[in-house]
Design an enzyme around this catalytic site. Structure first.
Site, PDB file in Angstrom:
ATOM      1  N   GLU D  49       0.851  -1.194   0.000  1.00  0.00           N
ATOM      2  CA  GLU D  49       0.000   0.000   0.000  1.00  0.00           C
ATOM      3  C   GLU D  49       0.873   1.225   0.000  1.00  0.00           C
ATOM      4  O   GLU D  49       1.605   1.474   0.955  1.00  0.00           O
ATOM      5  CB  GLU D  49      -0.885   0.024   1.249  1.00  0.00           C
ATOM      6  CG  GLU D  49      -2.086  -0.882   1.177  1.00  0.00           C
ATOM      7  CD  GLU D  49      -2.952  -0.747   2.438  1.00  0.00           C
ATOM      8  OE1 GLU D  49      -2.894   0.327   3.092  1.00  0.00           O
ATOM      9  OE2 GLU D  49      -3.656  -1.714   2.758  1.00  0.00           O
ATOM     10  N   ASP D  60      -5.965   8.950   9.999  1.00  0.00           N
ATOM     11  CA  ASP D  60      -4.677   8.418  10.428  1.00  0.00           C
ATOM     12  C   ASP D  60      -4.278   8.879  11.817  1.00  0.00           C
ATOM     13  O   ASP D  60      -4.585  10.001  12.226  1.00  0.00           O
ATOM     14  CB  ASP D  60      -3.594   8.817   9.420  1.00  0.00           C
ATOM     15  CG  ASP D  60      -3.724   8.024   8.129  1.00  0.00           C
ATOM     16  OD1 ASP D  60      -3.560   6.791   8.188  1.00  0.00           O
ATOM     17  OD2 ASP D  60      -4.017   8.636   7.081  1.00  0.00           O
TER      18      ASP D  60
END
Ligand SMILES: Cc1ncc(COP(=O)(O)O)c(C=O)c1O
Ligand SMILES: Cc1ncc(COP(=O)(O)O)c(C=O)c1O
Lengths: 397, 260, 397, 260
Positions: D49, D60
């Site tokens: 990724e 995040d």
């Protein structure tokens, strides 16, 4: 039928509330005081004056102010229900604007376009600066240097609105000295200037005029409370510095069956110099133009007072309060700095309302009273102002 | 007039123009102020006003305020007032000038009693209007103030109430300022004097030069009162300057004496 | 008869105002967003909810707020009449409380007793701290460290009322980063916490909910103005940060014959980074959960914005404004820092009313419009808050 | 399955358990990140990724936020994404993980075209829910996220929408946290897999140890995703630690392979 006994028809024509009040002032001021007495008695009948006052009270200041049921505070006290009369919501953040607008209107009708005022907490100075701007009048505010330090945000507000803030570095450098300087200015410029005094103090007709303009507080309680709750409150509490918010709260209720309580600044102790509780801890004498209660030494000199709250830190009190005290109509009790500070924090945390330190004295007294009363007793406290101005002095800089 | 009639009233009756000199008891110290009172007498002051310090002298200007402040820190108290007035009474007419709350706290009757015993010839309380002046205080003959903005009608009323002299303020403001307001003043003086001439009409609040004194006498005053300027003179040149200034004023007064 | 065209029936069920809005949010939030959609559509019909909201709006916040005719400001402009809708008189000093009370009530009905909020100027944080105290809920406020510095008095108020103020030291250290952190907190504590977002931004249903709670502003104008002056105002102006006071002002009027203007923060220039004028100087994209106008660079990164006023210093804007802009219903114009500062001082001096720097943008635009209109034109400006919080940044410390 | 079927899908069909490794393009520099992507491949990562930095990565956690911040100051841009994905495509399956506004600004069709050309095997946009996912983006097969609080019904819907793999978040919160919520997770995994098993069900957001990986596989996951922990490993021990950790996870995966 009983004879109707009223406490409302004071002062007499010489400005006396019983033996209190009067005009203990320099001769230079006499013509201005007479002019004011005359103008006010004329304007009182003037519909245009009342209309303009009403319009400004509602659209500029934000009247009527609500009465708020303080649910969590009531729960905390565990007794009587506590309601707050929200003068803190007024433009500028305190009841002072009620009086400032009224007097500025008088000045306008008198053709005077310079306003003089003294200020302690800066709330009255702010209110005066506001109306000075509103009416386009030159505005001079006297303020003790000690108060300038502890109420800085208000100093900034006044200046921003174009007022001239004159530091007073004499005596105790607080409100009493600012009053002296304001009086001296008035004595000098009496023909062009109106002295917009900030409380129910000073020589006649000031105690009466200020009381009348502040009476909108009590009138609203008298109107709104029974409308909502079926009857008048059982107890009404207000803090007493000079005594204007208290006089405005009490006067419309003096002939009613309501217990009235004034909270004075008990400071850090009962001995002279440690508090500002003129009524509960002082004695009678002449101060700033009126015979009333005051804090003085044995020889009659005014003693510098103390209170954590600048707006209560004043050695005198309105003569009508002296009158109410002597005839037993109102009870005056001291509330200490510590109690006021604790209440300041408590109300902030429990209600999300930061009260002025002055008002915190009243709420503190109300909490004490509430604790001893049953749950169906209703107490209204006049929340005379918001505490934003006090953040620095409470929390440290 | 009898044996108890004060000296200044006799002089007034004899057409003498008067000079009253004001000084703050306790400034710059109790001892020095006592000495200054003697100086004022030596210079010829007809009335000596003992300014008794009060914590909040609203009617006073900067100069006197500061002197009062100093005197208070020197620890002046009423016993000294009684003492100094007794001394002055031996050679001149002592007046007391202070604020209303002082006698109120002392007790009005007691204050009058004590003042009389101490030879005080009259009293000036700038914050006691004739309307609220306690009757009992009249035992020490009051001098009431008339200001330039007082109406003629009221000025006559005040003149009637006055018992020692009539105190005419020459300007709006506190003590110590300087601007005369000529026309209005002259009119006032004449109007008052036409109604009451048995006690002197004294002019004060702003006399700082001989020429002003001359002006006052020319306008018809029976006397002048000087205060702030004496303190300023003292601050720049000491007691000798005070002596000199009062003497000069006395000379001016002498020139106008006998003319009334 | 013409077909009735309304702009009121937005958003659609997916939260879209035309192509703007929606839910561009992490899946973790989806259940909470769904729950909120559902709860709100239920509470909307709930009389008890409305009663409690009404009671708190009137007794706690101080509604209705007056509409004040600014006489001297009008004279200064020399054209149209200028009226101020006085949201500055509300408890806490800004319109933010309208939304905070409504959402706290929703949280209460949802059984959540922890409130999360972001704040820029500190006004929304203050409002949230207030309702947190009022309802006895734990309150966590995220605030950029740059904003903490420039809005210190509000930080003190929040803390005093028991809120936990968490400094956000990321990115531009202002509102956008505070939103990010608040969202992260919500993502983590979504089951116990309500995210009390402060403007008409974020994923659906927030833009709708906040607009609805703020619509009390426009509803009052719609009611009061014709009562007093015979008809609706000709022009209505509000400042646009996230856009809540403007949405609340405009929404009730979108179907009426009133010209609507939004004042954005033009900052110090038109190039990206020098302003916060998302609508007038930005482009469309996704920000904080919604597709709307925003300030971004060519690749789609949000660019740190600039405004002298912390409350407008935000790179996004409510999607409904994007919708109004695209269909031409509302005109959005930038007002520079300098113009806002000048107006801030002008209004203080002429009216004795210190406007929030945010609101000063709106008044500045209104003054420009007024100058070009005739004296019988009536302009209402929403004075979204008071400027006490801005004294230090305007005057220097 | 045809020649264009990505490798990870074949492995999944063969019963192999997968390891997906996330790294931020441009962290700590563009060059070093390219080298790390090679390391991840060497360590055996089945899916790589590529975290493409976005200014406001709300989904995040701290660790990745900081890495993204650093990458942005390094001046990363999309050309580098296309370049690095082309390279990775030679040996592994590159995914792009970024936020919706990046393709929105690039132009959706152009983005898909470019991504396809660059060998991107799938895309993850944590802020694009299936409901608002633009149809055109499906050209780069999306992996949608399911979170522990997603209802069973909705989880099935999301699984149906997913086209590359199903991304199951193991905890509430942003990337990088650590608390598994066992019971609920297991139930979710079983329910999803019973409806859709043609694409792998990958578990992520909080894998920081072998034992957590074991747990995930025991609960029925087809693969695990690791991200924040790699960055932490790199920060304390450099690339070799990254290599070691991914290798260990691959070993765990190998132990569970063939069991599904
Ligand atoms: C908020 C507030 N309450 C009370 C007071 C005391 O004044 P008063 O006793 O005249 O109401 C002040 C004076 O500044 C004040 O600011
Ligand atoms: C007084 C005031 N006005 C306006 C704004 C801008 O917010 P909005 O555009 O959501 O009304 C703020 C934000 O803090 C504010 O405090």
């Amino acid at each position: 039928m009983e004879t109707i006994k009223t406490l409302k028809n004071v002062p007499d024509q010489h400005g006396f509330f019983g033996k209190f009040g009067g005009q203990y002032a320099p001769e230079i001021l006499k013509p201005a005081l007479d002019e004011l007495v005359e103008a006010y008695s004329r304007l009182r009948q003037n519909q245009e004056f009342h209309d303009e006052l009403y319009r400004l009270n509602s659209t500029y200041s934000g009247r009527p102010t609500p009465i708020y049921f303080a649910n969590r505070l009531t729960g905390h006290a565990g007794g009587a229900q506590i309601y707050l009369k929200r003068e803190d919501l007024l433009h500028g953040g305190a009841h002072k604007i009620n009086n400032a607008i009224g007097q500025a209107l008088i000045a306008k009708y008198l053709g005077k376009n310079r306003l003089i005022a003294e200020t302690g907490a800066g709330q009255h100075g702010t209110a005066t600066a506001m109306v000075g701007a509103l009416f386009g009048m030159e505005t001079v505010i006297y303020m003790g240097t000690k108060d300038i330090e502890r109420q800085l945000p208000n100093v900034k507000r006044m200046k921003l609105m174009g007022a001239d803030v004159v530091p007073v570095n004499k005596g105790s450098k607080t409100l009493k000295d600012a009053v002296n300087e304001a009086m001296r200015d008035w004595v000098t410029n009496v023909e062009t200037s109106h002295y917009l005094i900030g409380s129910v103090v000073g020589p006649h007709p000031f105690p009466m005029i200020v009381r009348d303009f502040q009476s909108v507080i009590g009138e609203e309680i008298k109107l709104e409370f029974p409308e909502k709750y079926g009857k008048l409150p059982d107890i009404v509490v207000a803090c007493v510095g000079g005594g204007s918010n208290a006089a405005g709260t009490f006067y419309p209720l003096v002939d009613e069956n309501v217990d009235l309580y004034g909270a004075e600044a008990g400071g850090i102790g009962e001995s002279a110099g440690n508090n500002s509780a003129s009524l509960s801890l002082g004695s009678s004498g002449i101060i700033h133009g009126a015979y009333t209660y005051m804090i003085q030494n044995r020889e009659g000199h005014i003693i510098p007072t103390h209170s954590v709250s600048a707006g209560l830190d004043y050695p005198g009190v309105g003569p009508e309060h002296a009158f109410w005290k002597e005839c037993g109509r109102v009870k005056y009790l001291p509330v200490s700095d510590e109690e006021a500070l604790e209440t300041f924090k408590l109300v902030s945390k429990l209600e999300g309302i930061i009260p002025a330190l002055e008002s915190a004295h009243a709420i503190s007294l109300a909490l004490k009273l509430a604790k001893e009363k049953s749950k169906d007793t209703r107490i209204v406290v006049t929340l005379s102002g918001r505490g934003d101005k006090d953040l620095d002095s409470v929390l440290g800089m | 007039m009898d044996a108890t009639t004060p000296k200044f009233k006799r002089k007034h009756s004899n057409g003498e123009k008067l000079v009253a000199a004001y000084w703050v008891l306790g400034y710059p110290s109790v001892k020095e102020s006592m000495s200054i009172f003697r100086t004022l007498n030596e210079a010829g002051a007809d009335i000596i006003e003992i300014g008794y310090p009060y914590s909040d002298p609203v009617a006073d200007g900067e100069t006197i305020q500061d002197a009062i402040q100093k005197a208070l820190t020197e620890g002046v108290h009423l016993d000294q007032l009684w003492k100094v007035s007794s001394t002055i009474a031996n050679y001149s007419d002592p007046f007391v000038m202070t604020y209303g709350n002082i006698p109120f706290q002392f007790g009005l009757e007691a204050f009058v009693e004590k003042a009389k015993q101490s030879g005080i010839a009259g009293a000036i309380f700038p914050d006691l209007l004739p309307e609220v002046y306690p009757n009992v205080l009249k035992g020490i003959p009051p001098a009431f103030l008339i200001s330039p903005n007082t109406s003629l009608e009221r000025a006559e009323f005040i003149a009637q109430q006055s018992q020692s002299f009539i105190y005419l303020i020459t300007r709006l403001g506190t003590t110590g300022g300087r601007n005369f307001q000529d026309k209005r003043l002259e009119k006032l003086i004449h109007s008052i004097k036409s109604k009451r001439n048995d006690i002197p009409l004294m002019v004060g609040f702003g006399i700082s030069s001989q020429s002003q004194a001359i002006q006052a006498f020319e306008q018809g005053a029976d006397g002048i009162i000087v205060g702030s300027e004496l303190i300023k003179k003292y601050q720049t040149g000491g007691k000798s300057q005070v002596l000199e200034f009062v003497s000069e004023l006395k000379e001016v007064a002498a020139q106008f004496s006998g003319n009334s």
